[in-house]
Design a protein around this motif. Structure first.
Motif, PDB file in Angstrom:
ATOM      1  N   MET A 293       0.828  -1.201   0.000  1.00 59.02           N
ATOM      2  CA  MET A 293       0.000   0.000   0.000  1.00 59.02           C
ATOM      3  C   MET A 293       0.868   1.259   0.000  1.00 59.02           C
ATOM      4  O   MET A 293       0.486   2.279  -0.537  1.00 59.02           O
ATOM      5  N   LEU A 294       2.022   1.163   0.657  1.00 56.37           N
ATOM      6  CA  LEU A 294       2.920   2.312   0.767  1.00 56.37           C
ATOM      7  C   LEU A 294       4.008   2.183  -0.300  1.00 56.37           C
ATOM      8  O   LEU A 294       4.119   1.142  -0.960  1.00 56.37           O
ATOM      9  N   HIS A 295       4.811   3.211  -0.430  1.00 62.09           N
ATOM     10  CA  HIS A 295       5.896   3.141  -1.405  1.00 62.09           C
ATOM     11  C   HIS A 295       6.868   2.019  -1.020  1.00 62.09           C
ATOM     12  O   HIS A 295       7.160   1.833   0.173  1.00 62.09           O
ATOM     13  N   PRO A 296       7.360   1.247  -1.998  1.00 61.09           N
ATOM     14  CA  PRO A 296       8.240   0.104  -1.706  1.00 61.09           C
ATOM     15  C   PRO A 296       9.419   0.450  -0.803  1.00 61.09           C
ATOM     16  O   PRO A 296       9.856  -0.382   0.001  1.00 61.09           O
ATOM     17  N   THR A 297       9.954   1.663  -0.942  1.00 59.31           N
ATOM     18  CA  THR A 297      11.130   2.015  -0.148  1.00 59.31           C
ATOM     19  C   THR A 297      10.807   2.051   1.358  1.00 59.31           C
ATOM     20  O   THR A 297      11.701   1.878   2.182  1.00 59.31           O
ATOM     21  N   LYS A 298       9.538   2.254   1.712  1.00 59.63           N
ATOM     22  CA  LYS A 298       9.153   2.243   3.130  1.00 59.63           C
ATOM     23  C   LYS A 298       9.371   0.849   3.717  1.00 59.63           C
ATOM     24  O   LYS A 298       9.907   0.692   4.812  1.00 59.63           O
ATOM     25  N   TYR A 299       8.915  -0.178   2.969  1.00 59.13           N
ATOM     26  CA  TYR A 299       9.084  -1.551   3.454  1.00 59.13           C
ATOM     27  C   TYR A 299      10.562  -1.941   3.411  1.00 59.13           C
ATOM     28  O   TYR A 299      11.065  -2.603   4.319  1.00 59.13           O
ATOM     29  N   ALA A 300      11.249  -1.499   2.342  1.00 58.86           N
ATOM     30  CA  ALA A 300      12.664  -1.848   2.191  1.00 58.86           C
ATOM     31  C   ALA A 300      13.483  -1.279   3.348  1.00 58.86           C
ATOM     32  O   ALA A 300      14.346  -1.958   3.906  1.00 58.86           O
TER      33      ALA A 300
ATOM     34  N   PHE B 217      16.624  -5.541 -15.477  1.00 54.37           N
ATOM     35  CA  PHE B 217      16.758  -5.109 -14.077  1.00 54.37           C
ATOM     36  C   PHE B 217      17.003  -3.597 -14.007  1.00 54.37           C
ATOM     37  O   PHE B 217      16.384  -2.889 -13.227  1.00 54.37           O
ATOM     38  N   ARG B 218      17.932  -3.137 -14.872  1.00 52.22           N
ATOM     39  CA  ARG B 218      18.309  -1.721 -14.827  1.00 52.22           C
ATOM     40  C   ARG B 218      17.108  -0.827 -15.166  1.00 52.22           C
ATOM     41  O   ARG B 218      16.826   0.133 -14.475  1.00 52.22           O
ATOM     42  N   ASN B 219      16.396  -1.217 -16.241  1.00 45.76           N
ATOM     43  CA  ASN B 219      15.209  -0.432 -16.629  1.00 45.76           C
ATOM     44  C   ASN B 219      14.197  -0.374 -15.503  1.00 45.76           C
ATOM     45  O   ASN B 219      13.625   0.671 -15.210  1.00 45.76           O
ATOM     46  N   ASN B 220      13.986  -1.526 -14.915  1.00 44.75           N
ATOM     47  CA  ASN B 220      12.980  -1.582 -13.861  1.00 44.75           C
ATOM     48  C   ASN B 220      13.342  -0.705 -12.683  1.00 44.75           C
ATOM     49  O   ASN B 220      12.477  -0.090 -12.064  1.00 44.75           O
ATOM     50  N   PHE B 221      14.646  -0.646 -12.363  1.00 42.37           N
ATOM     51  CA  PHE B 221      15.051   0.064 -11.141  1.00 42.37           C
ATOM     52  C   PHE B 221      15.029   1.579 -11.306  1.00 42.37           C
ATOM     53  O   PHE B 221      15.089   2.310 -10.317  1.00 42.37           O
ATOM     54  N   GLU B 222      14.899   2.031 -12.567  1.00 45.12           N
ATOM     55  CA  GLU B 222      14.936   3.469 -12.816  1.00 45.12           C
ATOM     56  C   GLU B 222      13.946   4.266 -11.961  1.00 45.12           C
ATOM     57  O   GLU B 222      14.272   5.337 -11.463  1.00 45.12           O
ATOM     58  N   THR B 223      12.754   3.699 -11.773  1.00 44.02           N
ATOM     59  CA  THR B 223      11.734   4.413 -10.986  1.00 44.02           C
ATOM     60  C   THR B 223      12.157   4.624  -9.538  1.00 44.02           C
ATOM     61  O   THR B 223      11.586   5.465  -8.840  1.00 44.02           O
ATOM     62  N   PHE B 224      13.139   3.843  -9.070  1.00 44.94           N
ATOM     63  CA  PHE B 224      13.508   3.939  -7.655  1.00 44.94           C
ATOM     64  C   PHE B 224      14.760   4.778  -7.418  1.00 44.94           C
ATOM     65  O   PHE B 224      15.104   5.067  -6.272  1.00 44.94           O
ATOM     66  N   THR B 225      15.443   5.145  -8.498  1.00 47.19           N
ATOM     67  CA  THR B 225      16.738   5.819  -8.314  1.00 47.19           C
ATOM     68  C   THR B 225      16.605   7.181  -7.631  1.00 47.19           C
ATOM     69  O   THR B 225      17.541   7.648  -6.997  1.00 47.19           O
ATOM     70  N   SER B 226      15.439   7.804  -7.735  1.00 50.20           N
ATOM     71  CA  SER B 226      15.284   9.127  -7.127  1.00 50.20           C
ATOM     72  C   SER B 226      14.789   9.066  -5.685  1.00 50.20           C
ATOM     73  O   SER B 226      14.507  10.090  -5.077  1.00 50.20           O
ATOM     74  N   HIS B 227      14.662   7.862  -5.137  1.00 48.18           N
ATOM     75  CA  HIS B 227      14.151   7.733  -3.768  1.00 48.18           C
ATOM     76  C   HIS B 227      15.244   7.410  -2.764  1.00 48.18           C
ATOM     77  O   HIS B 227      16.173   6.661  -3.063  1.00 48.18           O
ATOM     78  N   THR B 228      15.107   7.954  -1.582  1.00 49.01           N
ATOM     79  CA  THR B 228      16.019   7.614  -0.498  1.00 49.01           C
ATOM     80  C   THR B 228      15.416   6.450   0.270  1.00 49.01           C
ATOM     81  O   THR B 228      14.213   6.424   0.526  1.00 49.01           O
ATOM     82  N   ILE B 229      16.261   5.495   0.614  1.00 50.09           N
ATOM     83  CA  ILE B 229      15.773   4.349   1.373  1.00 50.09           C
ATOM     84  C   ILE B 229      16.199   4.506   2.828  1.00 50.09           C
ATOM     85  O   ILE B 229      17.376   4.479   3.144  1.00 50.09           O
ATOM     86  N   GLY B 230      15.208   4.725   3.697  1.00 50.43           N
ATOM     87  CA  GLY B 230      15.503   4.985   5.100  1.00 50.43           C
ATOM     88  C   GLY B 230      16.095   6.380   5.251  1.00 50.43           C
ATOM     89  O   GLY B 230      16.028   7.209   4.348  1.00 50.43           O
ATOM     90  N   ASP B 231      16.693   6.643   6.424  1.00 49.80           N
ATOM     91  CA  ASP B 231      17.273   7.967   6.654  1.00 49.80           C
ATOM     92  C   ASP B 231      18.707   8.013   6.145  1.00 49.80           C
ATOM     93  O   ASP B 231      19.344   9.054   6.125  1.00 49.80           O
ATOM     94  N   ASP B 232      19.217   6.832   5.766  1.00 47.65           N
ATOM     95  CA  ASP B 232      20.627   6.713   5.471  1.00 47.65           C
ATOM     96  C   ASP B 232      20.919   6.891   3.984  1.00 47.65           C
ATOM     97  O   ASP B 232      20.669   6.013   3.168  1.00 47.65           O
TER      98      ASP B 232
END
Ligand code: ADP
Ligand code: PEP
Ligand code: CA
Ligand code: MN
Length: 669
Positions: A534-541, A640-655
């Protein structure tokens, strides 16, 4: 045997002298029974006096009362609004609660509800009723009719309902209930809608890649009314009041209102079953499903694109199902709800199987459908915590469900004995083909669908861990069924790689039933469950990274798919080998192995795994055509690379550092 003779004191059967004389076998039921007289010839019952006068009375003796699932009053029932002195309070409270659930939101009149089977409540119309004073305008025919509520029926009762009233329901040779789910034999993710309101607009993941297709509150209410009106128009509805999540502090109460006994038995098996005492004090559910099954949505309704609609309203805590009878929609719909509710409590929800060794070592098995979560978490040498949906909290893991939902295609007793043996009385067997006479199931038959399924209570697996909770995971296993045949059967991942592959959520299967599909089709599904998050994948990650780090858990990537070539030229890795690989992860022996790093994906491959031919550990070795291998590997790396493009602009956690590392953990080419 017993019908033909009687037992002697030495335990053998013989016919009595009377049988020879009258040429009719006669059963002597008591020692020293008197010799037959002419009056006895057709009346064999020389046993103790009977306490019934008629056949009806005899039948009435067969069933003992057992609260709370059987009808409260034979031939009558409890009607809303009649709280006579004989009406048990618990039944009334339950009916009031169901009535509130089923009430129309636009008309003030809820349905008139009666507890129990309509066939045993024929006289209900004569039960005196307290006159209700409703505004005349609100009275419609639908408010005048009775709907019988079959509340938390037992499996045996549900079998009878299904077999009597639902076409395609049969008992198989091992006692399972074979059912047909109708036109839909799998989930319909394109028909899933989530209500976008002020809260969910900012909280949920919307837009590209998200499974949450929006609908507005008004449209939800239109669909809700449609489902509720349909359910109220039936003679009877099934109601399950059950729990989700074995962690007692984070248990969720769910109510499922459905039109079919099949759906009720499915959810009875899949959710956690309350004890009679817990049911007595169930109260108001936290979440309610209205499953109208085959009754379609109106395609002219805004936001609808087909006659199927699966709608989640987090604000109202309700879900509506129209136009599909595939039972998996209910379990996976609730899973979506848990993916919203649990992270709010800092608990990570996981699309994974989970089991535990004798020493308390817990393993998680992430993977998309068909990659092996159910098969590999069901392991005769380990305790099964659950096969599909879990929570990871501050204290450890807990199963969300009370049952398993195993794929049955090509199921064999030899390869999967525990699942095989779980298919017995109480188990729902969906869309399988069986012999008309012997009722033996042919698990190889895909005539109805490739997605044949068995849903059984988790305690049908002999070494299930009840309650289904465990300590923090030691191993996190990511399963990918790689039909390209280029991922190694086993590789060890560092934390950044684990996160990269978790967010990617890769698998490639071949659609066996689709004509002309020969090429493997890559699927990327964030968190190995994009359809449910339900939330953005990076939240669970971020939560997974934090928990794995804190607990020192090790990540592994296991390819349960092809080796020695892509689908068509290579072959699927033997289940026996994958089990050996999993054994080596559990035992800890793989941690001490020597490793080599692969090109492009940078995966660490062990040189040896006990019981697995070493040639297959490095995928290139297993391919005859090395050039084809490299081409295929590069092709997959590109996907894999194409798929990951949508996530490159997101920060995962505070780190920010971890984010950098995750981005670098993808393929290099
Ligand atoms: N090497 C293997 N590892 C895991 N499963 C395999 C393997 N080879 C064949 N299979 C089959 O693949 C299917 C995996 O499905 P399942 O365990 O139900 O997946 P999930 O629970 O992840 O949806 C099963 O039918 C299983 O018998
Ligand atoms: C029921 C399902 O689960 P799985 O295939 O992961 O077992 C599903 O995805 O519809
Ligand atoms: Ca799944
Ligand atoms: Mn499964």
């Amino acid at each position: 045997m017993a019908g033909n003779g009687n037992e002697n004191t030495d335990g053998e059967f013989s016919f009595s002298a009377a049988a020879a004389r009258d040429a009719l076998p006669r059963i002597t039921t008591e020692k020293g029974a008197k010799s037959p007289t002419s009056a006895d010839v057709c009346h064999d019952d020389t046993a103790s006096r009977v306490n019934f006068q008629t056949i009806d009375e005899l039948h009435s003796l067969q069933k003992k009362r057992s609260a709370p699932t059987t009808p409260l009053k034979e031939g009558g029932g409890v009607v809303m609004g009649t709280s006579g002195p004989t009406t048990p309070v618990s039944g009334e409270t339950m009916l009031q609660s169901v009535s509130a659930s089923l009430a129309s939101l636009t008309r003030e009149t809820g349905p008139k509800l009666i507890r129990g089977d309509p066939t045993s409540a024929a006289k209900v119309a004569h039960v005196p009723q307290t006159p209700t004073s409703l505004p005349a305008a609100d009275v419609s025919d639908s408010a005048l009719k009775f709907t019988h509520v079959l509340h938390n029926l037992s499996p045996a009762e549900l079998y009878e309902q299904a077999i009597k009233y639902e076409k395609g329901s049969f008992v198989t040779s091992t006692g399972a209930l074979a059912t047909l789910s109708g036109a839909k034999t799998g989930r319909s993710p394109k028909d899933k809608r989530v209500v976008k309101d002020e809260t969910t607009e900012s909280e949920l993941w919307w837009g590209k890649g998200s499974p949450n297709i929006e609908m507005d509150e008004q449209t939800f209410l239109v669909n809700r009314e449609r489902a509720v009106d349909y359910l109220n128009s039936l003679d009877k509805v099934f109601v399950n009041d059950q729990y989700l999540n074995w962690d007692p502090e984070n248990r969720i109460k769910v109510r499922i209102v459905s039109a079919r006994a099949y759906h009720s038995l499915f959810m009875h098996n899949m959710c956690i079953r309350p004890t009679p005492e817990e049911l007595e004090n169930f109260g108001t559910p936290d979440f309610t499903i209205f499953n109208a099954g085959k009754f379609p949505c109106n395609r002219y309704t805004h936001y609808m694109t087909s006659s199927t609609s699966v709608d989640i309203n987090l604000g109202r805590r309700e879900m509506v199902i129209l136009g599909t009878q595939y039972a998996g929609e209910m379990k996976k719909g609730l899973f979506g709800v848990m993916h919203y509710l649990m992270p709010k409590r800092k608990i990570l929800s996981l699309h994974s199987g989970c089991n535990m060794g004798k020493d308390g070592d817990v393993a998680l098995f992430f993977g998309l459908s068909g990659t092996g979560k159910t098969t590999l978490s069901t392991d005769h040498n380990r305790y099964l915590i659950g096969d599909d949906e879990h929570c990871w909290s501050e204290t450890g893991v807990s199963n969300i469900e009370g049952g398993c939902y195993a794929k049955c295609i090509d199921l064999s007793r030899e390869k999967e004995p525990d699942i095989w043996n779980a298919i017995k009385f109480g188990t729902v067997l969906e869309n399988v083909v069986f012999d008309e006479h012997t009722r033996e199931v042919d698990y190889t038959d895909k005539s109805v669908t490739e997605n044949t399924r068995a849903a059984y209570p988790i305690e049908y697996i002999p070494n299930s861990k009840i309650p289904c909770v465990g300590p923090h995971p030691k191993n996190v296993i990511l399963l990918a069924c790689d039909a390209f045949g280029v991922l190694p059967p086993i590789s060890k991942l560092n934390l950044a790689q684990t996160m990269y592959h978790f967010i990617s959520g890769y698998t490639a299967l071949v659609a066996g039933t689709e004509e002309g599909v020969k090429e493997p089709r890559a699927t990327f599904s964030a968190c190995f469950g994009a359809a449910f998050i339900m939330l953005h994948p990076t939240k669970y990650a971020a939560m997974l990274a934090e928990k794995m780090q804190a607990q020192g858990a090790t990540g592994w990537l296991v390819n349960t798919g092809w080796s020695g070539g892509s689908y068509g030229s290579g072959s699927r890795i033997k289940l026996a080998y994958t089990r050996k690989i999993i054994d080596a992860i559990h035992s800890g022996s793989l941690l001490n192995a020597t490793y080599q790093k692969t090109e492009i994906f940078g995966l660490e491959i062990p040189n040896e795994v006990e019981g697995v031919p070493s040639e297959i550990l490095e995928p290139m070795n297993a391919w005859e055509d090395k050039e084809a291998y490299t081409d295929t590997l590069l092709k997959l790396a590109g996907l894999f690379r194409n798929n990951f493009e949508t996530f490159t602009s997101h920060t995962i956690g505070d780190d920010g550092k971890l984010t950098e590392e995750i981005l670098a953990a993808g393929p290099n080419f």
